[in-house]
Design a protein around this motif. Structure first.
Motif, PDB file in Angstrom:
ATOM      1  N   VAL A  91       0.750  -1.222   0.019  1.00 49.32           N
ATOM      2  CA  VAL A  91       0.020  -0.018   0.118  1.00 49.32           C
ATOM      3  C   VAL A  91       0.774   1.180   0.001  1.00 49.32           C
ATOM      4  O   VAL A  91       0.702   2.114  -0.592  1.00 49.32           O
ATOM      5  CB  VAL A  91      -0.878  -0.145   1.431  1.00 49.32           C
ATOM      6  CG1 VAL A  91      -1.636   1.287   1.150  1.00 49.32           C
ATOM      7  CG2 VAL A  91      -2.017  -1.217   1.172  1.00 49.32           C
ATOM      8  N   ALA A  92       1.859   1.418   0.573  1.00 48.87           N
ATOM      9  CA  ALA A  92       2.775   2.511   0.788  1.00 48.87           C
ATOM     10  C   ALA A  92       3.314   2.725  -0.489  1.00 48.87           C
ATOM     11  O   ALA A  92       3.306   3.748  -0.948  1.00 48.87           O
ATOM     12  CB  ALA A  92       3.861   2.305   1.803  1.00 48.87           C
ATOM     13  N   ASP A  93       3.969   1.631  -1.430  1.00 50.49           N
ATOM     14  CA  ASP A  93       4.279   1.918  -2.491  1.00 50.49           C
ATOM     15  C   ASP A  93       3.411   2.546  -3.503  1.00 50.49           C
ATOM     16  O   ASP A  93       3.598   3.261  -4.434  1.00 50.49           O
ATOM     17  CB  ASP A  93       4.952   0.387  -3.168  1.00 50.49           C
ATOM     18  CG  ASP A  93       5.921  -0.089  -2.300  1.00 50.49           C
ATOM     19  OD1 ASP A  93       6.733   0.491  -1.793  1.00 50.49           O
ATOM     20  OD2 ASP A  93       6.165  -1.295  -2.406  1.00 50.49           O
ATOM     21  N   SER A  94       2.275   1.985  -3.222  1.00 45.74           N
ATOM     22  CA  SER A  94       0.854   2.516  -4.149  1.00 45.74           C
ATOM     23  C   SER A  94       0.568   4.015  -3.930  1.00 45.74           C
ATOM     24  O   SER A  94       0.478   4.824  -4.969  1.00 45.74           O
ATOM     25  CB  SER A  94      -0.250   1.728  -3.744  1.00 45.74           C
ATOM     26  OG  SER A  94      -0.251   0.361  -4.303  1.00 45.74           O
ATOM     27  N   ALA A  95       0.746   4.214  -2.901  1.00 44.53           N
ATOM     28  CA  ALA A  95       0.654   5.711  -2.396  1.00 44.53           C
ATOM     29  C   ALA A  95       1.794   6.567  -2.932  1.00 44.53           C
ATOM     30  O   ALA A  95       1.403   7.629  -3.547  1.00 44.53           O
ATOM     31  CB  ALA A  95       0.509   5.917  -0.721  1.00 44.53           C
ATOM     32  N   ILE A  96       2.996   5.992  -2.723  1.00 44.89           N
ATOM     33  CA  ILE A  96       4.227   6.878  -3.497  1.00 44.89           C
ATOM     34  C   ILE A  96       3.835   7.039  -5.016  1.00 44.89           C
ATOM     35  O   ILE A  96       3.906   8.090  -5.510  1.00 44.89           O
ATOM     36  CB  ILE A  96       5.403   6.104  -3.081  1.00 44.89           C
ATOM     37  CG1 ILE A  96       5.595   6.312  -1.872  1.00 44.89           C
ATOM     38  CG2 ILE A  96       6.608   6.940  -4.001  1.00 44.89           C
ATOM     39  CD1 ILE A  96       6.965   5.509  -1.123  1.00 44.89           C
ATOM     40  N   SER A  97       3.622   5.842  -5.510  1.00 39.41           N
ATOM     41  CA  SER A  97       3.411   5.658  -6.972  1.00 39.41           C
ATOM     42  C   SER A  97       2.339   6.535  -7.379  1.00 39.41           C
ATOM     43  O   SER A  97       2.319   7.419  -8.566  1.00 39.41           O
ATOM     44  CB  SER A  97       2.918   4.710  -7.433  1.00 39.41           C
ATOM     45  OG  SER A  97       4.171   3.678  -7.297  1.00 39.41           O
ATOM     46  N   VAL A  98       1.089   6.750  -6.964  1.00 36.27           N
ATOM     47  CA  VAL A  98      -0.022   7.527  -7.185  1.00 36.27           C
ATOM     48  C   VAL A  98       0.197   9.166  -6.774  1.00 36.27           C
ATOM     49  O   VAL A  98      -0.035   9.835  -7.659  1.00 36.27           O
ATOM     50  CB  VAL A  98      -1.257   7.217  -6.451  1.00 36.27           C
ATOM     51  CG1 VAL A  98      -2.423   8.164  -6.757  1.00 36.27           C
ATOM     52  CG2 VAL A  98      -1.780   5.839  -6.766  1.00 36.27           C
ATOM     53  N   GLY A  99       1.047   9.343  -5.939  1.00 30.61           N
ATOM     54  CA  GLY A  99       1.451  10.656  -5.398  1.00 30.61           C
ATOM     55  C   GLY A  99       2.181  11.129  -6.644  1.00 30.61           C
ATOM     56  O   GLY A  99       2.297  12.191  -6.970  1.00 30.61           O
ATOM     57  N   VAL A 100       3.386  10.444  -6.927  1.00 36.47           N
ATOM     58  CA  VAL A 100       4.077  11.125  -7.961  1.00 36.47           C
ATOM     59  C   VAL A 100       3.302  11.182  -9.269  1.00 36.47           C
ATOM     60  O   VAL A 100       3.677  12.237  -9.991  1.00 36.47           O
ATOM     61  CB  VAL A 100       5.382   9.846  -8.272  1.00 36.47           C
ATOM     62  CG1 VAL A 100       5.993  10.343  -9.292  1.00 36.47           C
ATOM     63  CG2 VAL A 100       6.267  10.016  -7.120  1.00 36.47           C
ATOM     64  N   CYS A 101       2.393  10.489  -9.581  1.00 43.41           N
ATOM     65  CA  CYS A 101       1.607  10.613 -10.813  1.00 43.41           C
ATOM     66  C   CYS A 101       1.012  11.972 -10.711  1.00 43.41           C
ATOM     67  O   CYS A 101       0.850  12.633 -11.831  1.00 43.41           O
ATOM     68  CB  CYS A 101       0.836   9.456 -10.988  1.00 43.41           C
ATOM     69  SG  CYS A 101       1.669   7.996 -11.712  1.00 43.41           S
ATOM     70  N   PHE A 102       0.115  12.107  -9.583  1.00 42.22           N
ATOM     71  CA  PHE A 102      -0.404  13.242  -9.344  1.00 42.22           C
ATOM     72  C   PHE A 102       0.418  14.491  -9.319  1.00 42.22           C
ATOM     73  O   PHE A 102       0.085  15.451  -9.738  1.00 42.22           O
ATOM     74  CB  PHE A 102      -1.437  13.414  -8.203  1.00 42.22           C
ATOM     75  CG  PHE A 102      -2.708  12.659  -8.303  1.00 42.22           C
ATOM     76  CD1 PHE A 102      -3.530  13.106  -9.113  1.00 42.22           C
ATOM     77  CD2 PHE A 102      -2.979  11.531  -7.478  1.00 42.22           C
ATOM     78  CE1 PHE A 102      -4.845  12.369  -9.358  1.00 42.22           C
ATOM     79  CE2 PHE A 102      -4.368  10.836  -7.544  1.00 42.22           C
ATOM     80  CZ  PHE A 102      -5.027  11.188  -8.435  1.00 42.22           C
ATOM     81  N   LEU A 103       1.518  14.364  -8.782  1.00 42.67           N
ATOM     82  CA  LEU A 103       2.709  15.592  -8.841  1.00 42.67           C
ATOM     83  C   LEU A 103       2.820  15.966 -10.155  1.00 42.67           C
ATOM     84  O   LEU A 103       2.873  17.087 -10.652  1.00 42.67           O
ATOM     85  CB  LEU A 103       3.685  15.005  -8.087  1.00 42.67           C
ATOM     86  CG  LEU A 103       4.859  16.204  -7.816  1.00 42.67           C
ATOM     87  CD1 LEU A 103       4.415  17.517  -7.352  1.00 42.67           C
ATOM     88  CD2 LEU A 103       6.063  15.648  -7.027  1.00 42.67           C
ATOM     89  N   MET A 104       3.151  14.757 -10.974  1.00 42.15           N
ATOM     90  CA  MET A 104       3.705  15.102 -12.412  1.00 42.15           C
ATOM     91  C   MET A 104       2.401  15.920 -13.394  1.00 42.15           C
ATOM     92  O   MET A 104       2.786  16.741 -14.070  1.00 42.15           O
ATOM     93  CB  MET A 104       3.995  13.915 -13.096  1.00 42.15           C
ATOM     94  CG  MET A 104       5.383  13.213 -12.778  1.00 42.15           C
ATOM     95  SD  MET A 104       6.079  11.702 -13.538  1.00 42.15           S
ATOM     96  CE  MET A 104       4.658  10.603 -13.772  1.00 42.15           C
ATOM     97  N   LEU A 105       1.147  15.316 -13.001  1.00 42.90           N
ATOM     98  CA  LEU A 105       0.164  16.033 -13.637  1.00 42.90           C
ATOM     99  C   LEU A 105       0.059  17.475 -12.895  1.00 42.90           C
ATOM    100  O   LEU A 105      -0.336  18.567 -13.898  1.00 42.90           O
ATOM    101  CB  LEU A 105      -1.192  15.196 -13.298  1.00 42.90           C
ATOM    102  CG  LEU A 105      -2.452  15.848 -13.677  1.00 42.90           C
ATOM    103  CD1 LEU A 105      -2.661  15.943 -15.372  1.00 42.90           C
ATOM    104  CD2 LEU A 105      -3.594  15.065 -12.898  1.00 42.90           C
TER     105      LEU A 105
END
Length: 158
Positions: A133-147
């Motif tokens: 779940v932590a890895d997922s949060a980081i990945s989703v957070g990075v995607c939203f940050l790039m957006l």
């Protein structure tokens, strides 16, 4: 915005740690349970490295120190950015996801020396590296940050 970010951080950290505890208490190490045949398993793995096993073969003492220090620096840097840019809602949301994930995996590294991974997606014989779940949060957070960075850059051009 702060009123929603602290609960978001807390809920993500709780879900991450709770799922890891459940996996550790109900699975044997390397045990796999099929959830969606041909697509998704739960598999208990301890990852000594970073994403995709990066640095997994490094001397354990140095690896542990390296990841603890790097994680603390990363958490501090993202927390600073969150503090500076808290008025930018999507960016603040992104930073919160990233920090929650980093703290979740940091807890594992400090107490276990490795990160508990268990989400195993695959197609045929190709398995995506297991994650949590932590890895997922980081990945989703990075995607939203790039957006957010992309949208912000486009609005600057106009």
């Amino acid at each position: 915005m702060k009123k929603t970010l602290i609960p978001l951080f807390t809920v993500l950290l709780f879900i991450d740690q709770a799922t890891k505890i459940i996996v550790k208490n109900t699975f044997m190490l390397h045990e796999t349970r099929e959830v969606i045949p041909g697509f998704f398993n739960l598999t208990y793995i301890l990852n000594p490295g970073a994403a995709f096993g990066f640095l997994a073969r490094m001397n354990e003492n140095y690896r542990q120190l390296f990841f603890v220090l790097i994680t603390l620096i990363a958490i501090a840097a993202v927390a600073y950015l969150l503090y500076k840019e808290h008025s930018m809602k999507l960016r603040a949301f992104s930073y919160t996801l990233i920090i929650a994930g980093a703290v979740g995996n940091f807890i594992d590294r400090v107490y276990i020396g490795k990160v508990v991974d268990f989400l195993d997606f695959y197609v045929s014989d190709y398995h995506w590296p297991a994650f949590n779940v932590a890895d997922s949060a980081i990945s989703v957070g990075v995607c939203f940050l790039m957006l957010d960075l992309f949208l912000h850059k486009r609005s600057e051009k106009k």
